[in-house]
Design a protein around this motif. Structure first.
Motif, PDB file in Angstrom:
ATOM      1  N   VAL A 186       0.823  -1.212   0.000  1.00  0.00           N
ATOM      2  CA  VAL A 186       0.000   0.000   0.000  1.00  0.00           C
ATOM      3  C   VAL A 186       0.858   1.264   0.000  1.00  0.00           C
ATOM      4  N   TYR A 187       2.103   1.116   0.425  1.00  0.00           N
ATOM      5  CA  TYR A 187       3.003   2.263   0.580  1.00  0.00           C
ATOM      6  C   TYR A 187       4.092   2.193  -0.492  1.00  0.00           C
ATOM      7  N   PRO A 188       3.950   2.935  -1.577  1.00  0.00           N
ATOM      8  CA  PRO A 188       4.862   2.764  -2.722  1.00  0.00           C
ATOM      9  C   PRO A 188       6.325   3.041  -2.425  1.00  0.00           C
ATOM     10  N   HIS A 189       6.601   4.000  -1.582  1.00  0.00           N
ATOM     11  CA  HIS A 189       8.002   4.306  -1.289  1.00  0.00           C
ATOM     12  C   HIS A 189       8.616   3.242  -0.386  1.00  0.00           C
ATOM     13  N   VAL A 190       7.826   2.699   0.534  1.00  0.00           N
ATOM     14  CA  VAL A 190       8.323   1.598   1.361  1.00  0.00           C
ATOM     15  C   VAL A 190       8.570   0.375   0.489  1.00  0.00           C
ATOM     16  N   LYS A 191       7.648   0.094  -0.410  1.00  0.00           N
ATOM     17  CA  LYS A 191       7.810  -1.061  -1.305  1.00  0.00           C
ATOM     18  C   LYS A 191       9.041  -0.886  -2.192  1.00  0.00           C
ATOM     19  N   ALA A 192       9.266   0.306  -2.715  1.00  0.00           N
ATOM     20  CA  ALA A 192      10.444   0.562  -3.557  1.00  0.00           C
ATOM     21  C   ALA A 192      11.725   0.397  -2.754  1.00  0.00           C
ATOM     22  N   TRP A 193      11.699   0.851  -1.510  1.00  0.00           N
ATOM     23  CA  TRP A 193      12.869   0.692  -0.628  1.00  0.00           C
ATOM     24  C   TRP A 193      13.159  -0.784  -0.401  1.00  0.00           C
ATOM     25  N   TRP A 194      12.125  -1.563  -0.110  1.00  0.00           N
ATOM     26  CA  TRP A 194      12.312  -2.988   0.124  1.00  0.00           C
ATOM     27  C   TRP A 194      12.823  -3.683  -1.141  1.00  0.00           C
ATOM     28  N   ASP A 195      12.267  -3.339  -2.284  1.00  0.00           N
ATOM     29  CA  ASP A 195      12.719  -3.940  -3.538  1.00  0.00           C
ATOM     30  C   ASP A 195      14.185  -3.596  -3.813  1.00  0.00           C
ATOM     31  N   ALA A 196      14.588  -2.370  -3.472  1.00  0.00           N
ATOM     32  CA  ALA A 196      15.990  -1.978  -3.658  1.00  0.00           C
ATOM     33  C   ALA A 196      16.903  -2.786  -2.752  1.00  0.00           C
ATOM     34  N   LEU A 197      16.460  -3.050  -1.515  1.00  0.00           N
ATOM     35  CA  LEU A 197      17.261  -3.887  -0.618  1.00  0.00           C
ATOM     36  C   LEU A 197      17.385  -5.301  -1.175  1.00  0.00           C
ATOM     37  N   LEU A 198      16.275  -5.853  -1.671  1.00  0.00           N
ATOM     38  CA  LEU A 198      16.299  -7.217  -2.205  1.00  0.00           C
ATOM     39  C   LEU A 198      17.236  -7.358  -3.396  1.00  0.00           C
ATOM     40  N   ALA A 199      17.478  -6.274  -4.101  1.00  0.00           N
ATOM     41  CA  ALA A 199      18.331  -6.329  -5.287  1.00  0.00           C
ATOM     42  C   ALA A 199      19.817  -6.294  -4.955  1.00  0.00           C
ATOM     43  N   ARG A 200      20.166  -6.000  -3.717  1.00  0.00           N
ATOM     44  CA  ARG A 200      21.584  -5.880  -3.371  1.00  0.00           C
ATOM     45  C   ARG A 200      22.227  -7.267  -3.312  1.00  0.00           C
ATOM     46  N   PRO A 201      23.443  -7.414  -3.848  1.00  0.00           N
ATOM     47  CA  PRO A 201      24.115  -8.725  -3.818  1.00  0.00           C
ATOM     48  C   PRO A 201      24.260  -9.292  -2.416  1.00  0.00           C
ATOM     49  N   SER A 202      24.516  -8.442  -1.424  1.00  0.00           N
ATOM     50  CA  SER A 202      24.667  -8.934  -0.052  1.00  0.00           C
ATOM     51  C   SER A 202      23.379  -9.586   0.426  1.00  0.00           C
ATOM     52  N   VAL A 203      22.262  -8.955   0.127  1.00  0.00           N
ATOM     53  CA  VAL A 203      20.964  -9.482   0.556  1.00  0.00           C
ATOM     54  C   VAL A 203      20.638 -10.757  -0.209  1.00  0.00           C
ATOM     55  N   ARG A 204      20.911 -10.776  -1.502  1.00  0.00           N
ATOM     56  CA  ARG A 204      20.626 -11.972  -2.298  1.00  0.00           C
ATOM     57  C   ARG A 204      21.409 -13.170  -1.782  1.00  0.00           C
ATOM     58  N   LYS A 205      22.648 -12.939  -1.351  1.00  0.00           N
ATOM     59  CA  LYS A 205      23.458 -14.046  -0.843  1.00  0.00           C
ATOM     60  C   LYS A 205      22.900 -14.566   0.479  1.00  0.00           C
ATOM     61  N   VAL A 206      22.552 -13.663   1.390  1.00  0.00           N
ATOM     62  CA  VAL A 206      22.090 -14.087   2.707  1.00  0.00           C
ATOM     63  C   VAL A 206      20.698 -14.717   2.620  1.00  0.00           C
ATOM     64  N   ILE A 207      19.843 -14.171   1.785  1.00  0.00           N
ATOM     65  CA  ILE A 207      18.468 -14.685   1.708  1.00  0.00           C
ATOM     66  C   ILE A 207      18.434 -16.104   1.153  1.00  0.00           C
ATOM     67  N   ALA A 208      19.481 -16.491   0.429  1.00  0.00           N
ATOM     68  CA  ALA A 208      19.534 -17.854  -0.111  1.00  0.00           C
ATOM     69  C   ALA A 208      19.543 -18.903   0.996  1.00  0.00           C
ATOM     70  N   GLY A 209      19.985 -18.508   2.184  1.00  0.00           N
ATOM     71  CA  GLY A 209      20.005 -19.432   3.320  1.00  0.00           C
ATOM     72  C   GLY A 209      18.834 -19.253   4.266  1.00  0.00           C
ATOM     73  N   MET A 210      17.809 -18.533   3.781  1.00  0.00           N
ATOM     74  CA  MET A 210      16.663 -18.222   4.636  1.00  0.00           C
ATOM     75  C   MET A 210      15.363 -18.626   3.940  1.00  0.00           C
ATOM     76  N   PRO A 211      15.043 -19.921   3.895  1.00  0.00           N
ATOM     77  CA  PRO A 211      13.773 -20.317   3.283  1.00  0.00           C
ATOM     78  C   PRO A 211      12.609 -19.650   4.012  1.00  0.00           C
ATOM     79  N   PRO A 212      11.547 -19.307   3.280  1.00  0.00           N
ATOM     80  CA  PRO A 212      10.463 -18.530   3.893  1.00  0.00           C
ATOM     81  C   PRO A 212       9.751 -19.232   5.032  1.00  0.00           C
ATOM     82  N   ASP A 213       9.901 -20.546   5.133  1.00  0.00           N
ATOM     83  CA  ASP A 213       9.281 -21.287   6.237  1.00  0.00           C
ATOM     84  C   ASP A 213      10.297 -21.688   7.294  1.00  0.00           C
TER      85      ASP A 213
END
Length: 222
Positions: A186-213
């Motif tokens: 619902v909050y476009p700037h918050v969503k854009a901020w989160w999407d920008a974080l998800l695009a960072r290589p550091s985040v992509r590497k760490v999230i690979a070890g964090m299954p959603p469940d």
């Protein structure tokens, strides 16, 4: 120099806070895996490192640190102080403000939702929907504050990513895997901020070890 050691399990959002800062800082480290199910965090050797029996723990030579935000700050100060805006009085103060907001407002709001919606079903715990609803209501009141800030600048402490943004990652990652993720959309700037974080290589590497469940469905729980 030997790489730093980080003790814990990679699925933990607290562990993720430390790991994403280590990655972003370009620090050399190794993970010393532990088993929560095996109560490794209650063993004497672990309690000697952290008397509270928590993770993560960082060892850098003779220095032992616990508390994920303290670890994050230490690593960034050592390897990439610009992520704390060191030397910029006003900028560093703004980093501190949003680190405090994350610690005292965002994490306590997201954790009950994650605990009841993701973890609870796998450990045989009945969902406390009243607690979930209360936290979702708190989040709906909190997100306009983030939206206002992120309408003025790309990241929380200005137009460059800092530790303030990175320290949000672990809990946001799991919240966005719940049925309530749409609250953020619902909050476009918050969503854009989160999407920008998800695009960072550091985040992509760490999230690979964090299954959603948290690894419960596959049985790969630490």
């Amino acid at each position: 120099m030997a790489p730093m050691k980080v003790y814990g399990w990679a699925v933990s959002p607290w562990m993720a806070r430390a790991l994403v800062c280590l990655e972003e800082a370009g620090a050399e480290y190794e993970i010393v895996p532990m088993s929560r199910c095996g109560s490794d965090h209650r063993r004497p050797e672990h309690l000697a490192r952290n008397p509270f029996g928590e993770i993560p723990i960082l060892e850098d030579g003779d220095l032992t640190l616990y508390q994920s935000r303290a670890i994050a700050r230490y690593v960034i100060r050592k390897y990439k102080p610009e992520l704390l805006k060191e030397g910029d009085l006003e900028g560093s103060a703004m980093v501190d403000v949003w680190l405090e907001v994350e610690a005292h407002h965002m994490e306590p709001t997201l954790w009950p939702i994650i605990r009841h919606c993701i973890i609870g079903p796998y450990v045989g715990r009945e969902r406390d929907q009243a607690a979930v609803d209360e936290s979702v209501a708190k989040l709906r009141a909190l997100l306009p504050v983030y939206e206002a800030r992120l309408s003025a600048c790309r990241y929380l402490a200005g137009n460059d990513v800092t530790a303030a943004d990175l320290c949000h990652f672990g809990f946001m990652r799991y919240f966005m895997a719940t049925e309530y993720a749409g609250v953020v959309d619902v909050y476009p700037h918050v969503k854009a901020w989160w999407d920008a974080l998800l695009a960072r290589p550091s985040v992509r590497k760490v999230i690979a070890g964090m299954p959603p469940d948290f690894g419960y469905a596959s049985g790969n729980i630490p």
